[in-house]
Motif scaffolding. Structure first.
Motif, PDB file in Angstrom:
ATOM      1  N   ILE A   1       0.876  -1.170   0.000  1.00  0.00           N
ATOM      2  CA  ILE A   1       0.000   0.000   0.000  1.00  0.00           C
ATOM      3  C   ILE A   1       0.912   1.218   0.000  1.00  0.00           C
ATOM      4  CG2 ILE A   1      -1.686   1.311   1.315  1.00  0.00           C
ATOM      5  CD1 ILE A   1      -2.673  -1.307   2.499  1.00  0.00           C
ATOM      6  N   VAL A   2       0.650   2.156  -0.886  1.00  0.00           N
ATOM      7  CA  VAL A   2       1.480   3.356  -0.998  1.00  0.00           C
ATOM      8  C   VAL A   2       0.588   4.588  -0.944  1.00  0.00           C
ATOM      9  CG1 VAL A   2       3.309   2.219  -2.304  1.00  0.00           C
ATOM     10  CG2 VAL A   2       1.411   3.272  -3.524  1.00  0.00           C
ATOM     11  N   GLY A   3       1.196   5.725  -0.618  1.00  0.00           N
ATOM     12  CA  GLY A   3       0.417   6.947  -0.605  1.00  0.00           C
ATOM     13  C   GLY A   3       1.250   8.155  -0.254  1.00  0.00           C
ATOM     14  N   GLU A   4       0.581   9.300  -0.303  1.00  0.00           N
ATOM     15  CA  GLU A   4       1.168  10.574   0.083  1.00  0.00           C
ATOM     16  C   GLU A   4       0.161  11.298   0.965  1.00  0.00           C
ATOM     17  OE1 GLU A   4       3.992  12.991  -2.824  1.00  0.00           O
ATOM     18  OE2 GLU A   4       2.042  12.594  -3.715  1.00  0.00           O
ATOM     19  N   ALA A   5       0.676  12.083   1.902  1.00  0.00           N
ATOM     20  CA  ALA A   5      -0.199  12.854   2.783  1.00  0.00           C
ATOM     21  C   ALA A   5       0.407  14.223   3.039  1.00  0.00           C
ATOM     22  CB  ALA A   5      -0.398  12.124   4.105  1.00  0.00           C
ATOM     23  N   ARG A   6      -0.466  15.195   3.234  1.00  0.00           N
ATOM     24  CA  ARG A   6      -0.041  16.526   3.673  1.00  0.00           C
ATOM     25  C   ARG A   6      -0.997  16.947   4.776  1.00  0.00           C
ATOM     26  NH1 ARG A   6      -0.120  22.342   1.373  1.00  0.00           N
ATOM     27  NH2 ARG A   6       1.685  23.210   2.416  1.00  0.00           N
ATOM     28  N   CYS A   7      -0.421  17.272   5.928  1.00  0.00           N
ATOM     29  CA  CYS A   7      -1.210  17.584   7.112  1.00  0.00           C
ATOM     30  C   CYS A   7      -0.522  18.687   7.905  1.00  0.00           C
ATOM     31  CB  CYS A   7      -1.293  16.370   8.048  1.00  0.00           C
ATOM     32  SG  CYS A   7      -1.603  14.774   7.314  1.00  0.00           S
ATOM     33  N   THR A   8      -1.225  19.197   8.919  1.00  0.00           N
ATOM     34  CA  THR A   8      -0.546  20.036   9.887  1.00  0.00           C
ATOM     35  C   THR A   8       0.470  19.147  10.598  1.00  0.00           C
ATOM     36  OG1 THR A   8      -2.101  19.532  11.657  1.00  0.00           O
ATOM     37  CG2 THR A   8      -2.595  21.468  10.270  1.00  0.00           C
ATOM     38  N   LYS A   9       1.448  19.751  11.231  1.00  0.00           N
ATOM     39  CA  LYS A   9       2.485  18.955  11.898  1.00  0.00           C
ATOM     40  C   LYS A   9       1.879  17.996  12.924  1.00  0.00           C
ATOM     41  CE  LYS A   9       6.611  21.530  11.141  1.00  0.00           C
ATOM     42  NZ  LYS A   9       7.940  21.684  11.605  1.00  0.00           N
ATOM     43  N   GLU A  10       0.947  18.496  13.708  1.00  0.00           N
ATOM     44  CA  GLU A  10       0.315  17.660  14.735  1.00  0.00           C
ATOM     45  C   GLU A  10      -0.458  16.507  14.105  1.00  0.00           C
ATOM     46  OE1 GLU A  10      -3.157  18.182  18.052  1.00  0.00           O
ATOM     47  OE2 GLU A  10      -1.753  19.849  17.804  1.00  0.00           O
ATOM     48  N   SER A  11      -1.227  16.805  13.065  1.00  0.00           N
ATOM     49  CA  SER A  11      -2.013  15.754  12.396  1.00  0.00           C
ATOM     50  C   SER A  11      -1.115  14.745  11.688  1.00  0.00           C
ATOM     51  CB  SER A  11      -2.986  16.373  11.396  1.00  0.00           C
ATOM     52  OG  SER A  11      -3.961  17.135  12.059  1.00  0.00           O
ATOM     53  N   ALA A  12      -0.001  15.205  11.120  1.00  0.00           N
ATOM     54  CA  ALA A  12       0.935  14.294  10.447  1.00  0.00           C
ATOM     55  C   ALA A  12       1.512  13.302  11.444  1.00  0.00           C
ATOM     56  CB  ALA A  12       2.050  15.077   9.769  1.00  0.00           C
ATOM     57  N   ASN A  13       1.889  13.787  12.619  1.00  0.00           N
ATOM     58  CA  ASN A  13       2.410  12.883  13.648  1.00  0.00           C
ATOM     59  C   ASN A  13       1.345  11.881  14.080  1.00  0.00           C
ATOM     60  OD1 ASN A  13       4.938  14.076  13.617  1.00  0.00           O
ATOM     61  ND2 ASN A  13       4.423  15.525  15.230  1.00  0.00           N
ATOM     62  N   SER A  14       0.103  12.347  14.196  1.00  0.00           N
ATOM     63  CA  SER A  14      -1.004  11.452  14.560  1.00  0.00           C
ATOM     64  C   SER A  14      -1.233  10.399  13.486  1.00  0.00           C
ATOM     65  CB  SER A  14      -2.296  12.246  14.784  1.00  0.00           C
ATOM     66  OG  SER A  14      -2.151  13.131  15.852  1.00  0.00           O
ATOM     67  N   LEU A  15      -1.185  10.801  12.214  1.00  0.00           N
ATOM     68  CA  LEU A  15      -1.397   9.863  11.114  1.00  0.00           C
ATOM     69  C   LEU A  15      -0.283   8.818  11.058  1.00  0.00           C
ATOM     70  CD1 LEU A  15      -2.997   8.919   8.641  1.00  0.00           C
ATOM     71  CD2 LEU A  15      -1.758  10.628   7.275  1.00  0.00           C
ATOM     72  N   LYS A  16       0.965   9.250  11.217  1.00  0.00           N
ATOM     73  CA  LYS A  16       2.083   8.302  11.223  1.00  0.00           C
ATOM     74  C   LYS A  16       1.938   7.316  12.377  1.00  0.00           C
ATOM     75  CE  LYS A  16       5.354  11.611   9.261  1.00  0.00           C
ATOM     76  NZ  LYS A  16       6.520  12.442   9.561  1.00  0.00           N
ATOM     77  N   LYS A  17       1.567   7.819  13.544  1.00  0.00           N
ATOM     78  CA  LYS A  17       1.379   6.953  14.718  1.00  0.00           C
ATOM     79  C   LYS A  17       0.234   5.974  14.467  1.00  0.00           C
ATOM     80  CE  LYS A  17       0.517   7.106  19.651  1.00  0.00           C
ATOM     81  NZ  LYS A  17       0.114   7.906  20.799  1.00  0.00           N
ATOM     82  N   PHE A  18      -0.858   6.467  13.891  1.00  0.00           N
ATOM     83  CA  PHE A  18      -2.006   5.607  13.591  1.00  0.00           C
ATOM     84  C   PHE A  18      -1.611   4.486  12.626  1.00  0.00           C
ATOM     85  CE2 PHE A  18      -5.655   4.586  10.861  1.00  0.00           C
ATOM     86  CZ  PHE A  18      -6.547   4.114  11.827  1.00  0.00           C
ATOM     87  N   MET A  19      -0.849   4.834  11.579  1.00  0.00           N
ATOM     88  CA  MET A  19      -0.436   3.803  10.620  1.00  0.00           C
ATOM     89  C   MET A  19       0.446   2.757  11.299  1.00  0.00           C
ATOM     90  SD  MET A  19       0.066   5.679   6.918  1.00  0.00           S
ATOM     91  CE  MET A  19       1.275   6.864   7.406  1.00  0.00           C
ATOM     92  N   SER A  20       1.320   3.182  12.183  1.00  0.00           N
ATOM     93  CA  SER A  20       2.176   2.235  12.907  1.00  0.00           C
ATOM     94  C   SER A  20       1.349   1.354  13.831  1.00  0.00           C
ATOM     95  CB  SER A  20       3.224   2.973  13.732  1.00  0.00           C
ATOM     96  OG  SER A  20       4.100   3.663  12.894  1.00  0.00           O
TER      97      SER A  20
END
Length: 161
Positions: free
Chosen positions: A80-99
């Protein structure tokens, strides 16, 4: 009237020049890279198509809830591949969620490449699940284009340049 506008513009230019000369501290917090994070990711391997669909939907829904935009899709390399653009806080949350979503199954790995300029290649108004037929690959990992590889007897090999 024109003379007055010219004077105002000249004063504005002088002020801006002195503020910028004061250093990056003046601009800190206003630049895109201070407020946003852009990154691409690859989750592999993913041979289970049913679980793969659930993971893509979960990531899309989480990203939408956190006001991220971008895309996600199946790749030809069973990942599964993708790209994301978020606020810094949301990006950290998304990375944590994926992990965390992958932590249940230790066979999966996630590769993330964060962009210095925060800009992603494809822009949508939300987080979109793309067709695997859409060409979204890059010149380097993660999600490297197939034409940068040679198929060898051991599987996929890097092409010598």
């Amino acid at each position: 009237m024109m003379m007055m506008l010219s004077c105002h513009f000249a004063i504005w230019c002088i002020l801006m020049k002195s503020m910028v000369a004061a250093g990056d501290d003046f601009l800190k917090g206003w630049r895109m890279k201070d407020r946003f994070v852009g990154f691409r990711f690859e989750i592999s391997p993913f041979p289970d198509l049913i679980l793969e669909k659930d993971v893509k939907v979960a990531i899309r829904d989480f990203a939408d809830e956190h006001f991220c935009f971008g895309w996600i899709q199946n790749s030809l390399r069973k990942s599964i591949v993708g790209e994301a653009r978020c606020t810094k806080e949301s990006a950290n949350s998304l990375k944590k969620f994926m992990s965390e979503i992958l932590n249940e199954d230790q066979n999966h790995t996630i590769s993330i490449r964060e962009y210095r300029d925060t800009l992603i290649r494809l822009h949508f108004t939300h987080f979109k699940i793309l067709s695997p037929r859409r060409n979204t690959c890059f010149g380097e990992e993660p999600h490297k284009c197939a034409h940068f590889y040679n198929e060898g007897s051991d599987g996929i090999q890097f092409r010598d340049r």
